[in-house]
Design an enzyme around this catalytic site. Structure first.
Site, PDB file in Angstrom:
ATOM      1  N   GLY A 202      20.216  20.739  -4.707  1.00 21.74           N
ATOM      2  CA  GLY A 202      18.986  21.291  -4.136  1.00 21.74           C
ATOM      3  C   GLY A 202      18.195  20.134  -3.554  1.00 21.74           C
ATOM      4  O   GLY A 202      17.837  19.197  -4.283  1.00 21.74           O
TER       5      GLY A 202
ATOM      6  N   GLY B  81      15.364  20.522  -1.736  1.00 23.35           N
ATOM      7  CA  GLY B  81      14.057  21.041  -1.317  1.00 23.35           C
ATOM      8  C   GLY B  81      12.942  20.112  -1.767  1.00 23.35           C
ATOM      9  O   GLY B  81      13.106  18.888  -1.795  1.00 23.35           O
TER      10      GLY B  81
ATOM     11  N   ILE C  66      11.433  19.622  -4.755  1.00 21.55           N
ATOM     12  CA  ILE C  66      11.652  18.816  -5.977  1.00 21.55           C
ATOM     13  C   ILE C  66      12.842  17.879  -5.778  1.00 21.55           C
ATOM     14  O   ILE C  66      12.783  16.696  -6.140  1.00 21.55           O
ATOM     15  CB  ILE C  66      11.867  19.722  -7.214  1.00 21.55           C
ATOM     16  CG1 ILE C  66      10.658  20.646  -7.407  1.00 21.55           C
ATOM     17  CG2 ILE C  66      12.090  18.874  -8.467  1.00 21.55           C
ATOM     18  CD1 ILE C  66      10.796  21.627  -8.568  1.00 21.55           C
TER      19      ILE C  66
ATOM     20  N   ARG D 209       8.970  30.387  -6.368  1.00 24.34           N
ATOM     21  CA  ARG D 209       8.145  31.595  -6.221  1.00 24.34           C
ATOM     22  C   ARG D 209       7.037  31.391  -5.191  1.00 24.34           C
ATOM     23  O   ARG D 209       6.646  30.261  -4.874  1.00 24.34           O
ATOM     24  CB  ARG D 209       7.582  32.053  -7.564  1.00 24.34           C
ATOM     25  CG  ARG D 209       6.682  31.079  -8.264  1.00 24.34           C
ATOM     26  CD  ARG D 209       6.290  31.626  -9.623  1.00 24.34           C
ATOM     27  NE  ARG D 209       5.576  30.601 -10.362  1.00 24.34           N
ATOM     28  CZ  ARG D 209       4.522  30.836 -11.124  1.00 24.34           C
ATOM     29  NH1 ARG D 209       4.074  32.067 -11.265  1.00 24.34           N
ATOM     30  NH2 ARG D 209       3.932  29.849 -11.770  1.00 24.34           N
TER      31      ARG D 209
ATOM     32  N   ARG E  86       7.773  33.975 -12.262  1.00 25.52           N
ATOM     33  CA  ARG E  86       9.040  33.221 -12.280  1.00 25.52           C
ATOM     34  C   ARG E  86      10.199  34.179 -12.512  1.00 25.52           C
ATOM     35  O   ARG E  86      11.287  34.002 -11.972  1.00 25.52           O
ATOM     36  CB  ARG E  86       9.000  32.166 -13.388  1.00 25.52           C
ATOM     37  CG  ARG E  86       7.927  31.099 -13.176  1.00 25.52           C
ATOM     38  CD  ARG E  86       7.796  30.223 -14.410  1.00 25.52           C
ATOM     39  NE  ARG E  86       6.812  29.161 -14.260  1.00 25.52           N
ATOM     40  CZ  ARG E  86       5.540  29.270 -14.660  1.00 25.52           C
ATOM     41  NH1 ARG E  86       5.083  30.391 -15.202  1.00 25.52           N
ATOM     42  NH2 ARG E  86       4.716  28.249 -14.512  1.00 25.52           N
TER      43      ARG E  86
ATOM     44  N   THR F 237      15.565  24.969 -12.051  1.00 28.70           N
ATOM     45  CA  THR F 237      15.433  26.261 -11.355  1.00 28.70           C
ATOM     46  C   THR F 237      14.866  27.337 -12.286  1.00 28.70           C
ATOM     47  O   THR F 237      15.266  27.438 -13.451  1.00 28.70           O
ATOM     48  CB  THR F 237      16.832  26.689 -10.846  1.00 28.70           C
ATOM     49  OG1 THR F 237      17.358  25.647 -10.029  1.00 28.70           O
ATOM     50  CG2 THR F 237      16.761  27.980 -10.046  1.00 28.70           C
ATOM     51  N   ASN F 238      13.953  28.125 -11.754  1.00 27.76           N
ATOM     52  CA  ASN F 238      13.335  29.216 -12.508  1.00 27.76           C
ATOM     53  C   ASN F 238      14.082  30.527 -12.343  1.00 27.76           C
ATOM     54  O   ASN F 238      14.763  30.712 -11.329  1.00 27.76           O
ATOM     55  CB  ASN F 238      11.890  29.415 -12.000  1.00 27.76           C
ATOM     56  CG  ASN F 238      10.911  28.528 -12.742  1.00 27.76           C
ATOM     57  OD1 ASN F 238      11.021  28.352 -13.954  1.00 27.76           O
ATOM     58  ND2 ASN F 238       9.946  27.981 -12.018  1.00 27.76           N
TER      59      ASN F 238
ATOM     60  N   HIS G 133       9.210  29.107 -20.637  1.00 24.16           N
ATOM     61  CA  HIS G 133       8.426  28.614 -19.498  1.00 24.16           C
ATOM     62  C   HIS G 133       7.914  29.825 -18.711  1.00 24.16           C
ATOM     63  O   HIS G 133       8.534  30.285 -17.766  1.00 24.16           O
ATOM     64  CB  HIS G 133       9.299  27.723 -18.617  1.00 24.16           C
ATOM     65  CG  HIS G 133       8.540  27.090 -17.489  1.00 24.16           C
ATOM     66  ND1 HIS G 133       7.436  26.290 -17.694  1.00 24.16           N
ATOM     67  CD2 HIS G 133       8.712  27.151 -16.153  1.00 24.16           C
ATOM     68  CE1 HIS G 133       6.982  25.886 -16.523  1.00 24.16           C
ATOM     69  NE2 HIS G 133       7.736  26.404 -15.570  1.00 24.16           N
TER      70      HIS G 133
HETATM   71  P1  A3D Z   1      12.620  24.561  -2.597  1.00 26.02           P
HETATM   72  O1  A3D Z   1      11.798  23.555  -1.904  1.00 26.02           O
HETATM   73  O2  A3D Z   1      12.726  25.940  -2.026  1.00 26.02           O
HETATM   74  O3  A3D Z   1      14.082  23.949  -2.764  1.00 26.02           O
HETATM   75  C1  A3D Z   1      15.168  24.672  -3.243  1.00 26.02           C
HETATM   76  C2  A3D Z   1      16.388  24.213  -2.457  1.00 26.02           C
HETATM   77  O4  A3D Z   1      17.541  24.833  -3.026  1.00 26.02           O
HETATM   78  C3  A3D Z   1      16.356  24.607  -0.977  1.00 26.02           C
HETATM   79  O5  A3D Z   1      16.419  23.448  -0.169  1.00 26.02           O
HETATM   80  C4  A3D Z   1      17.565  25.487  -0.809  1.00 26.02           C
HETATM   81  O6  A3D Z   1      18.210  25.337   0.451  1.00 26.02           O
HETATM   82  C5  A3D Z   1      18.439  24.983  -1.942  1.00 26.02           C
HETATM   83  N1  A3D Z   1      19.521  25.893  -2.300  1.00 26.02           N
HETATM   84  C6  A3D Z   1      19.545  27.245  -2.324  1.00 26.02           C
HETATM   85  N2  A3D Z   1      20.755  27.675  -2.679  1.00 26.02           N
HETATM   86  C7  A3D Z   1      21.517  26.591  -2.913  1.00 26.02           C
HETATM   87  C8  A3D Z   1      22.847  26.384  -3.336  1.00 26.02           C
HETATM   88  N3  A3D Z   1      23.671  27.402  -3.601  1.00 26.02           N
HETATM   89  N4  A3D Z   1      23.283  25.120  -3.477  1.00 26.02           N
HETATM   90  C9  A3D Z   1      22.463  24.076  -3.209  1.00 26.02           C
HETATM   91  N5  A3D Z   1      21.196  24.198  -2.821  1.00 26.02           N
HETATM   92  C10 A3D Z   1      20.724  25.445  -2.677  1.00 26.02           C
HETATM   93  O7  A3D Z   1      12.126  24.754  -4.106  1.00 26.02           O
HETATM   94  P2  A3D Z   1      11.510  23.648  -5.084  1.00 26.02           P
HETATM   95  O8  A3D Z   1      12.276  22.373  -4.949  1.00 26.02           O
HETATM   96  O9  A3D Z   1      10.040  23.643  -4.944  1.00 26.02           O
HETATM   97  O10 A3D Z   1      11.837  24.342  -6.488  1.00 26.02           O
HETATM   98  C11 A3D Z   1      13.167  24.452  -6.913  1.00 26.02           C
HETATM   99  C12 A3D Z   1      13.263  25.357  -8.144  1.00 26.02           C
HETATM  100  O11 A3D Z   1      12.543  24.770  -9.221  1.00 26.02           O
HETATM  101  C13 A3D Z   1      12.683  26.755  -7.958  1.00 26.02           C
HETATM  102  O12 A3D Z   1      13.502  27.725  -8.590  1.00 26.02           O
HETATM  103  C14 A3D Z   1      11.348  26.680  -8.676  1.00 26.02           C
HETATM  104  O13 A3D Z   1      10.907  27.930  -9.137  1.00 26.02           O
HETATM  105  C15 A3D Z   1      11.688  25.746  -9.803  1.00 26.02           C
HETATM  106  N6  A3D Z   1      10.536  25.078 -10.420  1.00 26.02           N
HETATM  107  C16 A3D Z   1      10.577  24.910 -11.750  1.00 26.02           C
HETATM  108  C17 A3D Z   1       9.526  24.306 -12.389  1.00 26.02           C
HETATM  109  C18 A3D Z   1       9.546  24.125 -13.867  1.00 26.02           C
HETATM  110  O14 A3D Z   1       8.617  23.607 -14.438  1.00 26.02           O
HETATM  111  C19 A3D Z   1      10.699  24.604 -14.622  1.00 26.02           C
HETATM  112  C20 A3D Z   1       8.424  23.827 -11.659  1.00 26.02           C
HETATM  113  C21 A3D Z   1       8.428  24.004 -10.300  1.00 26.02           C
HETATM  114  C22 A3D Z   1       9.503  24.633  -9.668  1.00 26.02           C
END
Ligand code: A3D
Length: 308
Positions: free
Chosen positions: A7, A9, A11, A81, A87, A118-119, A174
């Site tokens: 991923g 994105g 994070i 989200r 979540r 991932t959530n 969480h």
């Molecule tokens: P985001 O910036 O959307 O990045 C997610 C990335 O995953 C995107 O670039 C997508 O293209 C990529 N992706 C989707 N499907 C696939 C796949 N099959 N293989 C590889 N990459 C893929 O999201 P983010 O970075 O802001 O957040 C990522 C996750 O962390 C989300 O599910 C959030 O809900 C979660 N999150 C968790 C917390 C906790 O405290 C646990 C906090 C914040 C976010």
């Protein structure tokens, strides 16, 4: 040492940057399904390597096989989200993604330790363990360190002291039903109840439970990413350096806290091999009831994943 970030994105990008700044990992793989995204971020970070003084090799890729031989893998792939979403609303969308990735990790990086971000976090950690077939200690979810950090921060603001002076503890799933544990929260060793009334603590704790939502509401386009990245990276380092770091993380429980076959936020020791130990602590009846409520929610999510 090799770290793979699945991923690229919000994070994932910050994780790659933190790893490059840290100079600990010789190889940093940033993988995503979106073409150009991991390559662009890896190249951008690589342009700063000579200034940082880092010899880490970064590679952005759309080829999952690049994770082969990773020591540690942080999984942020999936959907984040948006305002007015919980979540748990991400369950099925992200379960499909985690399921595919878990199967790949099983074959490509069978000796790795997986940190799930991932959530919905606890359910996705459970699914990752099932799909990799790894021993439970080798899969861990990042949440409690962040939730406890948020508790420290809001208390520090209220008291006018550095967040570093505050040790705070948040357990449970969480979600908005997480459980701040007051009697384990202190200011440089002094009980938090010496400083704030029950009413004031309640207000701070409500804010902690909704802290992710507070950031989301401000950003509008996605959820928190700096602090989740910092915490996940901290966990990765604790594992590769065998630090025996006492922290809170989503761990697989097999009877601890009266819970079985569930990932749940509990105190634990992180080091070589992942979760070395789950620590059980004494809790009040109120805290136990709150934790059981939170666990019920996670169990329902997990039940829906049994056939994924
Ligand atoms: P985001 O910036 O959307 O990045 C997610 C990335 O995953 C995107 O670039 C997508 O293209 C990529 N992706 C989707 N499907 C696939 C796949 N099959 N293989 C590889 N990459 C893929 O999201 P983010 O970075 O802001 O957040 C990522 C996750 O962390 C989300 O599910 C959030 O809900 C979660 N999150 C968790 C917390 C906790 O405290 C646990 C906090 C914040 C976010």
């Amino acid at each position: 040492m090799k770290i793979s970030l699945i991923g690229a994105g919000q994070i994932g990008g910050i994780l790659a940057f933190l790893a490059a700044l840290d100079r600990v990992f010789s190889e940093i793989i940033l993988y995503d399904v979106v073409e150009g995204l991991p390559q662009g971020k890896a190249l951008d970070i690589s342009h700063s390597l000579s200034v940082i003084g880092s010899s880490s090799r970064l590679k952005g890729t759309n080829e999952i096989s690049e994770i082969t031989g990773s020591d540690v893998i942080i999984i942020t792939a999936g959907v984040a989200r948006k305002p007015n979403m919980s979540r748990d609303d991400l369950l099925f969308t992200n379960a499909k993604i985690i399921s595919d990735i878990g199967t790949q990790i099983k074959h490509l990086a069978p000796d790795s330790i997986c940190i799930v971000v991932t959530n919905p976090l606890d359910a996705m950690s459970w699914l990752m363990m099932k799909k990799t077939g790894f021993q439970s200690n080798r899969v861990v979810g990042m949440a409690g360190m962040l939730d406890s950090g948020r508790y420290s921060f809001y208390l520090s603001e209220k008291l006018g002291v550095s967040p570093v002076s505050i040790e705070a503890l948040v357990l449970g799933g969480h979600g908005d039903d997480m459980v701040p544990v007051r009697h384990c929260t202190n200011v440089n060793g002094l009980p938090i109840s010496n400083f704030l009334s029950d009413d004031d603590l309640e207000k701070v704790e409500d804010r902690v439970k909704n802290a992710g939502g507070e950031v989301l509401k401000l950003l509008q386009t996605g959820s928190a990413f700096f602090s989740p990245a910092v915490c996940a990276y901290r966990m990765a380092k604790a594992i590769v350096f065998d630090e025996n770091l006492a922290t809170v993380a989503s761990c697989y429980l097999n009877g601890e806290y009266g819970l079985t076959d569930i990932f749940f936020g509990v105190p634990c020791i992180l080091g070589k091999g992942g979760v070395k130990k789950v620590l059980e602590i004494n809790l009040s009846e109120r805290e136990i009831n709150q934790l059981n409520l939170s666990a019920e929610r996670i169990k329902k999510l997990i039940e829906q994943l049994r056939n994924v």
